[in-house]
Design a protein around this motif. Structure first.
Motif, short mmCIF file in Angstrom:
data_model
loop_
_atom_site.label_atom_id
_atom_site.label_comp_id
_atom_site.label_asym_id
_atom_site.label_seq_id
_atom_site.Cartn_x
_atom_site.Cartn_y
_atom_site.Cartn_z
N ALA A 155 0.83 -1.20 0.00
CA ALA A 155 0.00 0.00 0.00
C ALA A 155 0.87 1.26 0.00
N ALA A 156 2.01 1.19 0.70
CA ALA A 156 2.86 2.37 0.80
C ALA A 156 3.83 2.50 -0.37
N GLY A 157 3.78 1.53 -1.30
CA GLY A 157 4.63 1.63 -2.47
C GLY A 157 6.06 1.14 -2.26
N PHE A 158 6.29 0.42 -1.16
CA PHE A 158 7.65 -0.10 -0.94
C PHE A 158 7.83 -1.45 -1.63
N VAL A 159 6.74 -2.12 -1.91
CA VAL A 159 6.80 -3.38 -2.65
C VAL A 159 5.81 -3.25 -3.80
N GLY A 160 6.15 -3.85 -4.90
CA GLY A 160 5.24 -3.78 -6.04
C GLY A 160 5.92 -3.09 -7.21
N ARG A 161 5.17 -2.25 -7.91
CA ARG A 161 5.72 -1.60 -9.09
C ARG A 161 6.39 -0.28 -8.73
N ASP A 162 7.42 0.07 -9.47
CA ASP A 162 8.11 1.36 -9.37
C ASP A 162 8.37 1.76 -7.91
N ILE A 163 9.14 0.94 -7.26
CA ILE A 163 9.37 1.11 -5.82
C ILE A 163 10.12 2.41 -5.53
N CYS A 164 9.57 3.19 -4.59
CA CYS A 164 10.17 4.47 -4.18
C CYS A 164 10.45 5.37 -5.39
N GLY A 165 9.55 5.33 -6.36
CA GLY A 165 9.69 6.22 -7.50
C GLY A 165 10.74 5.78 -8.51
N SER A 166 11.39 4.66 -8.27
CA SER A 166 12.38 4.19 -9.24
C SER A 166 11.66 3.29 -10.25
N ASP A 167 12.42 2.67 -11.17
CA ASP A 167 11.77 1.72 -12.07
C ASP A 167 11.98 0.28 -11.58
N PHE A 168 12.39 0.16 -10.34
CA PHE A 168 12.59 -1.18 -9.78
C PHE A 168 11.25 -1.75 -9.28
N CYS A 169 10.95 -2.97 -9.73
CA CYS A 169 9.70 -3.60 -9.33
C CYS A 169 10.00 -4.93 -8.64
N LEU A 170 9.25 -5.22 -7.62
CA LEU A 170 9.43 -6.52 -6.96
C LEU A 170 8.10 -6.96 -6.38
N ASP A 171 7.73 -8.18 -6.71
CA ASP A 171 6.56 -8.78 -6.07
C ASP A 171 7.07 -9.78 -5.05
N ILE A 172 6.45 -9.74 -3.88
CA ILE A 172 6.82 -10.69 -2.84
C ILE A 172 5.60 -11.53 -2.51
N VAL A 173 5.80 -12.85 -2.57
CA VAL A 173 4.70 -13.77 -2.29
C VAL A 173 5.01 -14.51 -1.00
N LEU A 174 4.04 -14.53 -0.12
CA LEU A 174 4.21 -15.25 1.14
C LEU A 174 3.73 -16.68 0.95
N HIS A 175 4.59 -17.63 1.25
CA HIS A 175 4.25 -19.03 1.00
C HIS A 175 4.43 -19.84 2.28
N PRO A 176 3.35 -20.32 2.86
CA PRO A 176 3.50 -21.11 4.08
C PRO A 176 3.97 -22.53 3.78
N GLY A 177 4.85 -23.02 4.59
CA GLY A 177 5.33 -24.39 4.43
C GLY A 177 4.28 -25.37 4.94
N ALA A 178 4.56 -26.66 4.76
CA ALA A 178 3.57 -27.66 5.17
C ALA A 178 4.12 -28.59 6.23
N GLY A 179 5.17 -28.14 6.92
CA GLY A 179 5.59 -28.90 8.09
C GLY A 179 6.63 -29.96 7.86
N ALA A 180 7.59 -29.71 6.99
CA ALA A 180 8.68 -30.67 6.83
C ALA A 180 10.01 -29.97 7.13
N TYR A 181 10.76 -30.54 8.07
CA TYR A 181 12.05 -30.00 8.45
C TYR A 181 12.99 -29.88 7.25
N ILE A 182 12.95 -30.91 6.38
CA ILE A 182 13.92 -30.99 5.31
C ILE A 182 13.79 -29.82 4.34
N VAL A 183 12.63 -29.17 4.35
CA VAL A 183 12.44 -28.06 3.43
C VAL A 183 13.33 -26.87 3.80
#
Lengths: 451, 841
Positions: A155-183
């Protein structure tokens, strides 16, 4: 059950020495507002003003060692991305599950924005436009805080498109694990992210930086590693290195548990503080819980060979601990006092690895369970003297030579991890195992009685 | 194309210097050099996973010796490998001990006992006794994971071979690992059985007795089995190992032939051996009693003399052209040759056709430059598929092509009426409405204006055109559906061949040896060696003493002539036109009208039941000879068991008939027949009887260039002489549906029906409709619809299927769900049908 005394932080404590846990006790440190108030998202603005190569050079100069377990320099790892292959992915390893380790959880719960900013810096440096935050499934609060933080940052523009007014874009996806240590093993984590069964990949390729997620260059970094980046970018490599004893630069966060008065997470200068300090100093774990003296301690997570009282004066320094035959690993120090039942402790650890073996390599899949079963039999008083040699022999078949660092008959180090506690315990406390083995009494039978 | 040979890699294995190809896996390089490294999970036809850890060897690449799994390690220059050093041996022993911990020692009752890699390697490398005193892991013993396959998870050593096969090779990941650690197990997903067309391969590659197939369970012990390498008589000519004991075939195993099937088999073929020993096999010659109309068993001599008399009488009274022979596609080349020589050389008629009206123009197939499967799978090539779904009828070709599409940069262009099992891997899928195959091919070959051609976007056509410019082309050419006139495909083929002179064609005719039969002249107008009657009749007349004067009739014309009373004696060689010929009414009329119907067959099929004289023949496993597959590859067929009753081999029947007709075939063994064929036909001359029996890949038939002083041989068919047939384009009216009469592997066919394990898999076909069409029709809960064409109508059960495009209705042939042939009429370019919801109640 003895209750632990929770020690309140004193204002006098040198907060200025902290790098990643500085907002730990701030009631709103996990919110965007709290983060911005304490200088948050300044580092990414600074980084965006520099070239990616420049940022990589800075991180290399800071000698930021990976905080996940293997301790590989992060800046060097970033350099393994083959040039000209796009897209690249950044994956955050938040699947902290090594027994005794809970430092990343704290960082994610109390300072999620710091981690997000670290992701932004790393992604900018390596040229990734997609980041996956893989968080252990059981860490509900961490996931909630990260999800909230992500929403705020988008919402604040720190993640997503044109971060902080630059042309740098980054999408961050949160992915929960399923309970395996080896992961927690980076290639297994990538398999899991791809929706497959979490099993380590074959090596070579040794680093997913070349061939990783969906077959593309992928940088996998630990939560603590990334959380250090805002500081490095803001204050520079020198200031970072000054906090520790290079090449163990900066600070490191240790989770101390076991028979100590004040178990918890402590950020200490890397390579300076000794085990004795972190276990006994009142600023940290505050000494042994009861009267009994220290018997042994695990210096770096359940996979690490054990240390004993004579190792207490070693500094928390990667090179020195490695040389002494163990590792700082995931930063978990488990303290055992003289009341500890070593065979039972050993069984407890082996059982963990047996249950968490992914089932891929035969020696680990079958061997760890066998070790557990034999230990269980010994604990139940049904062991035999030859069992101890057999335990060592089984260990040898999983980790030939029983050396440190381990040689393996397996793909990943999970199997050899189960060997560590047994070989440590058998070497030092063999008598405790022998005491569990019933002595067969030979009855004198008269020949006449048989007739 | 120039192939750049990379220099060989030099390495040292157990002190011996060896060389290997760059990129080769260490385990394969060692095996090639005669050093066997024990392994379980490694399989040369699948990706290495390094799971079992049995193949650990000590490798020194300059940084000191380290244990490495040789199945994952590519060879590198200067590598020093110790496969039996103390460290390697210890690791291998350790792994074996681990594998045996939970493995039940039920070898005495395990089907794998005696041929079990785990047993063998335990003998060779393992510890003498077990140190494991704990309780072994238990699972319910064996659980069925499909109708055919049972899984014993206690025996499983989790090598990932079956699961990898299902996922990587077959593309049907229906089995996978569940749970973890020592509780890891292979299993199916809930409610989803391992219903794969290729599941039997997992049984073959299982290194223990965990997977067993019902047809072989507890039938034999490996040491009682005798085996020979043979060829399964399907279109691909899959190489198989036939395992028999006490005159019974007990199982077929795929043989890894680089050129053909890579060791795989489809379940339909693997388990079809059950039909060989079916109680329904014809065991003795039979004759229709004139008064009662019942069949009565007779001796061979009386059956054959009556058959010969029927032929002679027809020839004497009505000329040789009143005799016809249909079928023979399932026979060995020697049997086919014997029949061709009998009919064309002795009886003197050219009315011979191995195709059952579902084939393609024989002259065209003989003239087109023939592709091999390797051509189709060649890296960097393009494959144009004009056919039905390969998975249904050409199982191993499907697997080969699928592998090439996934791994070898082969681009697939589909020109098929329905979505196929390869559509998801195709570069471009051109959904050709039935009847538009030729039209779309033309559109593909010349730049198009406008948005679309026959419903296909011009963009897609342009994409194909530009791809074909860059990549060498192989065309897989078969019938798209019985309901589309073959002219459409034939026209497409000629246009393609003219535009791309370098293109090669792989004819996909479904019945086993049809293409091989055309090669020995089993079609009107052809003589052995892909030559025409016009060019070669003198050549064969001098060899045989006689040859047909004029071009004869094909199957459709024969049946029409028969219905018109012009064919007096008709011989069916394993052919069942009543069921297989596209126009069932014509088939029925034709068979009823002939004076004498002679059937040479294995089973009492619908056509055999109409025969006057029935001659029982030997089938697969019972006859020796040569199979020629769609590539024109000759491979050996071997006999393992004796035919039931007094059934005879086809060449014997033909030779005997020849004798009774006053001639002499000069053939007293299959070898005689092959050697005569090889002498007369330049095409077959390169394949000696011995070579066929030593080379696993057989011999790709090719006529060598004429040698000096060689008598002038018949001229081969030239493509330039063939004119593309006109393919009528029927305007699409948008009101009716176009019918696709396709095939499914488990149909009501004789072989499937006589295999107890497969018969249950045959399901009634459904009238498959596009989901939107299905909904628009307002079909009731029972799905009943009435399908009407100009030829007839039938009641079928409709089913929505997203593989079917709009305005198309698909119904498989030869199932219990309705016979689409009732809707077809001869000569129609397409079959347009009207579909109405009906209620069966």
């Amino acid at each position: 059950m003895a209750r632990f005394e929770r020690r309140k932080p004193t204002p006098a404590e040198g907060l200025e020495d902290l790098i990643v846990t500085s907002r730990r006790h701030s009631p709103d440190g996990h919110t965007l507002e709290g983060y911005l108030r304490s200088g948050g998202y300044e580092a990414i603005r600074l980084a965006l003003g520099r070239s990616p190569a420049d940022v990589i050079a800075e991180v290399k100069a800071a000698s930021l060692l990976g905080r996940g377990g293997a301790g590989f320099p992060a800046g060097v790892k970033w350099g393994f991305c083959p040039p000209g292959v796009w897209p690249r992915y950044l994956v955050v390893n938040g699947d902290e599950s090594e027994p005794g380790t809970y430092k990343d959880r704290l960082l994610m719960e109390t300072d999620p924005h710091q981690l997000l900013e670290g992701c932004l810096i790393a992604a900018y440096a390596v040229g990734a436009s997609q980041c996956f935050l893989y968080v252990r499934g059981e860490m509900a609060l961490a996931q909630e805080r990260l999800a909230t933080a992500l929403n705020e940052a988008y919402a604040a523009g720190f993640v997503g498109r044109d971060i902080c007014g630059s042309d740098f874009c980054l999408d961050i996806v949160l992915h929960p694990g399923a309970g395996a240590y080896i992961v927690g093993e980076e290639t297994a984590l990538i398999e899991s992210l791809e929706g497959k069964r979490g099993m380590p990949r074959l090596k070579p390729p040794y680093f997913p930086a070349a061939i990783g997620l969906y077959g593309l260059p992928t940088i996998v970094n630990n939560v603590e590693t990334l959380s250090n980046l805002p500081f490095i970018v803001t204050h520079g490599a020198e200031a970072f290195a000054a906090r520790g004893a290079p090449p163990s630069a900066g600070t490191r966060v240790f989770a101390v548990s076991g028979h100590v008065r004040n178990p918890g997470v402590f950020e200490v200068p890397f390579g300076v503080t000794t085990f004795r300090e972190i276990i006994y100093d009142d600023r940290y774990a505050g000494g042994m819980m009861g009267e009994a003296p220290l018997k042994a301690f695990i210096p770096g997570g359940a996979s690490a060979p054990w240390f004993f009282p004579e190792h207490l004066d070693l500094p928390l320094d990667k090179a020195k601990v490695d040389a002494a035959g163990s590792m700082l690993g995931s930063g978990a120090i488990v303290v055992m006092d003289e009341t500890t039942d070593i065979p039972r402790a050993c069984h407890n650890l082996v059982r963990f690895f047996a249950r968490e073996s992914c089932g891929k390599c035969t020696p680990c899949r079958e061997g760890t369970t066998w070790l557990e079963q034999v230990l269980e039999r010994i604990l139940a008083g049904r062991g035999s003297r030859s069992d101890l040699d057999m335990l060592a022999d089984i260990c040898e078949n999983i980790s030939p030579g029983l050396r440190w660092p381990p040689r393996m008959t397996t793909i990943c180090p999970l199997g050899p991890s189960a060997v560590s506690p047994i070989s440590s315990a058998l070497e030092r406390f063999r008598s405790e195992f022998e005491a569990r083995i019933p002595v067969r009494k030979t009855l004198a039978v008269k020949a006449a009685a048989l007739r | 194309m120039t192939v750049v040979e990379s220099p060989a890699v030099r390495l040292t294995v157990d002190g011996r210097a060896i060389t290997a190809a760059p990129g080769q896996l260490l385990i394969a390089a060692c095996e090639q050099a005669g050093v066997y490294i024990p392994h379980f999970c490694y399989h040369p036809r699948m990706r290495s996973v390094g799971m079992c850890r049995m193949c650990l060897v000590e490798v020194d690449t300059g940084r000191g010796p380290a244990l490495q799994p040789s199945c994952m390690l590519p060879v590198s220059e200067g590598m020093v490998v110790e496969t039996a050093s103390d460290a390697a041996a210890r690791a291998q022993d350790g792994v074996l001990e681990f594998l045996l911990l939970n493995h039940p020692l039920d070898c005495p009752v395990c089907d794998k006992g005696g041929e079990c890699p785990l047993q063998d390697q335990t003998m060779a490398y393992g510890p003498g006794e077990s140190r494991f005193t704990e309780e072994k892991r238990h699972f319910a013993k064996p659980i069925p994971i499909s109708d055919l396959i049972l899984l014993d998870r206690e025996r499983c050593i989790l090598c990932d071979r079956c699961t990898r096969f299902a996922d990587e090779v077959a593309g049907e990941p229906l089995i996978g690992f569940q749970d973890r650690g020592s509780h890891t197990q292979v299993n199916t997903f809930p409610e989803a059985p391992f219903d794969s067309y290729f599941s039997g391969n997992t049984v073959q590659i299982c290194p223990v007795g965990a997977l067993t197939a019902r047809p072989y369970r507890f039938k034999a012990r490996p040491w009682d089995i005798s085996e020979t390498i043979s060829t399964y008589p399907n279109a691909m000519g899959d190489r198989v190992s036939v395992h028999a004991s006490r005159n019974q075939i007990l199982r077929l195993q795929g043989v890894d032939s680089e050129a053909v099937n890579h060791g795989w088999l489809s379940d339909r073929d693997r388990f079809s051996f059950e039909a060989v020993h079916s109680p329904n096999r014809l065991r003795e010659p039979m004759l229709r009693d004139e008064s009662s109309g019942e069949m009565q068993a007779v001796s061979w001599s009386s059956a054959l003399s009556l058959a010969a008399a029927a032929i002679r009488e027809a020839v004497d009274a009505h000329g040789a052209s009143s005799v016809a022979i249909l079928g023979g596609a399932g026979l060995c080349a020697e049997d086919q040759y014997a029949w061709v020589k009998l009919v064309k050389g002795i009886v003197g008629t050219d009315n011979v056709d191995a195709r059952m009206g579902d084939g393609l123009w024989a002259d065209l197939l003989c003239a087109l430059p023939r592709a091999s499967v390797a051509d189709a799978c060649h890296p960097g090539g393009a494959v144009l598929l004009i056919s039905g779904d390969l998975r249904e009828e050409f199982g191993t070709l499907y697997l080969r092509l699928r592998h090439a599409l996934l791994n070898d940069d082969v681009a697939l262009v589909e020109l098929t009426p329905l979505e196929t099992s390869l559509s998801s891997l195709a570069s471009v899928s051109l959904r050709a409405r039935p009847g538009d195959t030729a039209l779309l091919t033309e559109a593909m070959l010349s730049p198009q204006r406008g948005e679309s051609v026959a419903g296909v976007p011009t963009k897609a056509l342009a994409a194909v055109a530009s791809m074909l410019k860059r990549r060498p082309l192989t065309v897989l050419l078969g019938r798209t559906s019985l309901a589309e006139s073959p002219a459409a495909v034939e026209r497409a083929a000629i246009l393609l061949a003219r535009k791309f002179p370098q293109a090669r064609f792989l004819p996909l005719l479904r019945r086993g040896g049809t293409v091989g039969a055309l090669d020995v002249g089993m079609a009107p107008g052809l003589l052995p060696g892909r030559v025409t009657l016009a060019s070669a009749s003198d050549w064969y007349r001098s060899a045989w003493g006689a040859a047909p004067e004029a071009r004869g009739l094909g199957t459709e014309e024969v049946l029409q002539a028969a219905a018109a009373g012009k064919i007096k004696t008709l011989v069916l060689l394993g052919a069942d036109p009543v069921v297989d010929f596209p126009y069932s009414r014509l088939a029925s009329e034709g068979l009823s009208a002939v004076s004498t119907l002679i059937s040479v067959d294995l089973f009492n099929t619908a056509s055999v039941r109409r025969a006057d004289i029935v001659l029982p023949a030997a089938g697969f496993g019972e006859r020796e000879g040569t199979h020629v597959n769609v590539e024109g590859r000759a491979t050996a067929v071997t006999a393992q068991v004796t035919p039931p009753g007094v059934a005879r081999r086809d060449w014997q029947i033909a030779a005997e008939l020849a004798r009774l007709l006053g001639g002499d075939l000069g053939i007293s063994s299959p070898r005689d027949a092959w050697e005569e064929l090889a002498r007369l036909s330049p095409l077959h001359s390169g394949a000696s009887w011995e070579a066929l029996r030593t080379d696993l890949d057989g011999v790709l038939l090719q006529a060598p260039p004429p040698a000096d002083g060689e008598p002038l041989r018949p001229e081969a068919l030239r493509l330039a002489d063939l004119e593309p047939p006109e393919a009528a384009v029927v305007p699409f009216d948008g009101y009716s549906f176009r019918l696709v009469a396709d095939r499914t592997v488990y149909d009501g066919g004789t072989v499937v029906g006589n295999c107890p394990s497969l018969a249950a898999k045959a399901r009634p076909g459904r009238l498959r409709l596009n989901v939107a069409d299905y909904e628009r029709l307002g079909v009731g809960g029972d799905g009943a619809v009435v399908v009407t064409s100009s030829a007839g109508s039938l009641v079928a059960t409709a089913k929505p299927d997203d593989r079917v495009p709009p305005a198309v209705a698909a119904l498989a042939q030869n199932t219990a769900g309705g016979d689409p042939r009732l809707l077809l009429s001869p000569g129609d370019a397409v079959c347009e049908v009207r579909i109405e919801a009906a209620s069966l109640t």
